[in-house]
Motif scaffolding. Structure first.
Motif, PDB file in Angstrom:
ATOM      1  N   THR A 110       0.663  -1.057  -0.123  1.00  0.00           N
ATOM      2  CA  THR A 110       0.041   0.039   0.052  1.00  0.00           C
ATOM      3  C   THR A 110       0.821   1.342  -0.126  1.00  0.00           C
ATOM      4  O   THR A 110       1.522   1.584   1.012  1.00  0.00           O
ATOM      5  CB  THR A 110      -0.919   0.002   1.309  1.00  0.00           C
ATOM      6  N   PRO A 111       1.332   1.830  -0.998  1.00  0.00           N
ATOM      7  CA  PRO A 111       2.167   2.964  -1.061  1.00  0.00           C
ATOM      8  C   PRO A 111       1.741   4.227  -0.389  1.00  0.00           C
ATOM      9  O   PRO A 111       0.308   4.346  -0.125  1.00  0.00           O
ATOM     10  CB  PRO A 111       2.284   3.179  -2.686  1.00  0.00           C
ATOM     11  N   ALA A 112       2.383   5.014  -0.001  1.00  0.00           N
ATOM     12  CA  ALA A 112       2.159   6.063   0.615  1.00  0.00           C
ATOM     13  C   ALA A 112       0.906   7.089  -0.108  1.00  0.00           C
ATOM     14  O   ALA A 112       0.082   7.480   0.427  1.00  0.00           O
ATOM     15  CB  ALA A 112       3.440   7.082   1.247  1.00  0.00           C
ATOM     16  N   TYR A 113       1.500   7.064  -1.196  1.00  0.00           N
ATOM     17  CA  TYR A 113       0.565   8.035  -2.284  1.00  0.00           C
ATOM     18  C   TYR A 113       0.363   7.146  -3.540  1.00  0.00           C
ATOM     19  O   TYR A 113       1.370   6.240  -3.857  1.00  0.00           O
ATOM     20  CB  TYR A 113       1.300   8.974  -2.718  1.00  0.00           C
ATOM     21  N   GLU A 114      -0.521   7.338  -4.052  1.00  0.00           N
ATOM     22  CA  GLU A 114      -0.833   6.546  -5.404  1.00  0.00           C
ATOM     23  C   GLU A 114       0.320   6.866  -6.461  1.00  0.00           C
ATOM     24  O   GLU A 114       0.776   6.086  -7.221  1.00  0.00           O
ATOM     25  CB  GLU A 114      -2.145   6.979  -5.888  1.00  0.00           C
ATOM     26  N   SER A 115       0.626   8.395  -6.432  1.00  0.00           N
ATOM     27  CA  SER A 115       1.770   8.825  -7.198  1.00  0.00           C
ATOM     28  C   SER A 115       2.106  10.062  -6.833  1.00  0.00           C
ATOM     29  O   SER A 115       1.456  10.495  -6.104  1.00  0.00           O
ATOM     30  CB  SER A 115       1.127   8.940  -8.810  1.00  0.00           C
ATOM     31  N   PRO A 116       3.253  10.383  -7.276  1.00  0.00           N
ATOM     32  CA  PRO A 116       3.809  11.774  -7.059  1.00  0.00           C
ATOM     33  C   PRO A 116       2.928  12.841  -7.338  1.00  0.00           C
ATOM     34  O   PRO A 116       2.608  13.895  -6.754  1.00  0.00           O
ATOM     35  CB  PRO A 116       5.246  11.990  -7.836  1.00  0.00           C
ATOM     36  N   GLU A 117       2.204  12.816  -8.549  1.00  0.00           N
ATOM     37  CA  GLU A 117       1.154  13.664  -8.952  1.00  0.00           C
ATOM     38  C   GLU A 117       0.017  13.557  -8.071  1.00  0.00           C
ATOM     39  O   GLU A 117      -0.666  14.735  -7.663  1.00  0.00           O
ATOM     40  CB  GLU A 117       0.668  13.271 -10.281  1.00  0.00           C
ATOM     41  N   ALA A 118      -0.434  12.546  -7.479  1.00  0.00           N
ATOM     42  CA  ALA A 118      -1.473  12.491  -6.616  1.00  0.00           C
ATOM     43  C   ALA A 118      -1.173  12.985  -5.304  1.00  0.00           C
ATOM     44  O   ALA A 118      -2.039  13.603  -4.824  1.00  0.00           O
ATOM     45  CB  ALA A 118      -2.076  10.989  -6.356  1.00  0.00           C
ATOM     46  N   ARG A 119      -0.179  13.001  -4.948  1.00  0.00           N
ATOM     47  CA  ARG A 119       0.388  13.771  -3.669  1.00  0.00           C
ATOM     48  C   ARG A 119       0.234  15.175  -3.777  1.00  0.00           C
ATOM     49  O   ARG A 119      -0.521  15.939  -3.023  1.00  0.00           O
ATOM     50  CB  ARG A 119       2.095  13.434  -3.384  1.00  0.00           C
ATOM     51  N   ASP A 120       0.678  15.777  -5.041  1.00  0.00           N
ATOM     52  CA  ASP A 120       0.578  17.083  -5.326  1.00  0.00           C
ATOM     53  C   ASP A 120      -0.494  17.613  -5.451  1.00  0.00           C
ATOM     54  O   ASP A 120      -1.244  18.701  -4.909  1.00  0.00           O
ATOM     55  CB  ASP A 120       1.555  17.534  -6.585  1.00  0.00           C
ATOM     56  N   GLU A 121      -1.716  16.761  -5.840  1.00  0.00           N
ATOM     57  CA  GLU A 121      -2.964  17.268  -6.456  1.00  0.00           C
ATOM     58  C   GLU A 121      -3.538  17.437  -4.945  1.00  0.00           C
ATOM     59  O   GLU A 121      -4.515  18.036  -4.755  1.00  0.00           O
ATOM     60  CB  GLU A 121      -3.560  16.059  -7.261  1.00  0.00           C
ATOM     61  N   GLY A 122      -3.471  16.371  -3.913  1.00  0.00           N
ATOM     62  CA  GLY A 122      -4.067  16.266  -2.567  1.00  0.00           C
ATOM     63  C   GLY A 122      -3.792  17.557  -1.964  1.00  0.00           C
ATOM     64  O   GLY A 122      -4.608  18.078  -1.212  1.00  0.00           O
ATOM     65  N   ILE A 123      -2.236  17.942  -2.017  1.00  0.00           N
ATOM     66  CA  ILE A 123      -2.136  19.109  -1.239  1.00  0.00           C
ATOM     67  C   ILE A 123      -2.720  20.303  -1.657  1.00  0.00           C
ATOM     68  O   ILE A 123      -3.291  21.380  -0.944  1.00  0.00           O
ATOM     69  CB  ILE A 123      -0.441  19.193  -1.480  1.00  0.00           C
ATOM     70  N   GLN A 124      -2.619  20.574  -2.987  1.00  0.00           N
ATOM     71  CA  GLN A 124      -3.262  21.785  -3.751  1.00  0.00           C
ATOM     72  C   GLN A 124      -4.753  21.658  -3.346  1.00  0.00           C
ATOM     73  O   GLN A 124      -5.566  22.834  -3.146  1.00  0.00           O
ATOM     74  CB  GLN A 124      -3.098  21.616  -5.289  1.00  0.00           C
TER      75      GLN A 124
END
Length: 225
Positions: A69-83
């Motif tokens: 279970t990765p921390a985030y689905e992808s780096p893009e998903a991480r950035d999108e969640g923050i934004q």
């Protein structure tokens, strides 16, 4: 110093309580103020910290269940969640942080002893034992609490935190470090000696201080990243 997650967990709880108290002191307009992280407002920082707690829940779930279970689905998903969460009003930010922190605390409590040795991966891809997740979260909370520019400074860190930080493999080991009493805190061969208060040394090495409280030939930390 110990890295036992069950020993460190009370420190995480106290660090989280301090962070939540700072957030509660903000007003809605305060969330638009800049932080020490270039391009991020306080709203971005709080959104990041909440999603980071959920990311660590994912890693502990991975360790506990054996299902990757990765921390985030992808780096893009991480950035999108923050934004996506950055512009929320204070009440929503505070409630989200409290809920995410509780989810992480519950996940820590649910870990069986054998699961702490399971290897998982940080968002950077670095493999770590699950036991390191608690320490990693303490670093996120303590360092980013300073980044909020809200009166919480490295001098407010509990004594044990900067000492652990100095010996963390992720911290640049760019100098031999000595406290004001002359005690050698860390020896690095063929490196200059830098002296100062422990919290000031840790702040300098992690980019939360400019080194003005330190003495010695401070090396260029950019070369150590």
């Amino acid at each position: 110093m110990t890295a036992d997650p069950l020993v460190l967990n009370p420190e995480l709880e106290r660090a989280t309580s301090r962070l939540l108290a700072t957030i509660a002191s903000f007003s809605d307009p305060d969330l638009a103020e800049p932080t020490l992280c270039a391009g991020w407002t306080r709203g971005h920082m709080l959104s990041h910290l909440a999603r980071n707690a959920d990311a660590y829940v994912n890693l502990l779930t991975w360790a506990r269940t054996g299902v990757r279970t990765p921390a985030y689905e992808s780096p893009e998903a991480r950035d999108e969640g923050i934004q996506a969460g950055a512009a929320r009003p204070l009440a929503a930010q505070l409630a989200d942080m409290a809920a995410a922190s509780t989810r992480l605390a519950t996940a820590i409590d649910a870990m069986p002893p054998e699961a702490w040795s399971v290897t998982v991966a940080l968002p950077s891809g670095t493999p770590i034992p699950a036991a390191r997740v608690v320490w990693s979260r303490i670093c996120e909370v303590e360092l980013h609490h300073v980044d909020l520019c809200a009166g919480y400074t490295p001098a407010d860190w509990p004594d044990a935190f900067p000492l652990r930080l100095l010996h963390d493999p992720a911290t640049p080991h760019a100098a031999t470090l000595v406290d004001p009493d002359g005690t050698v805190l860390l020896t690095v061969e063929n490196a200059p000696t830098v002296s100062g208060p422990v919290h000031a040394l840790a702040a300098w090495l992690t980019g939360r201080g400019d080194g003005t409280a330190l003495t010695g030939d401070l090396p260029n930390l950019e070369a150590w990243k």
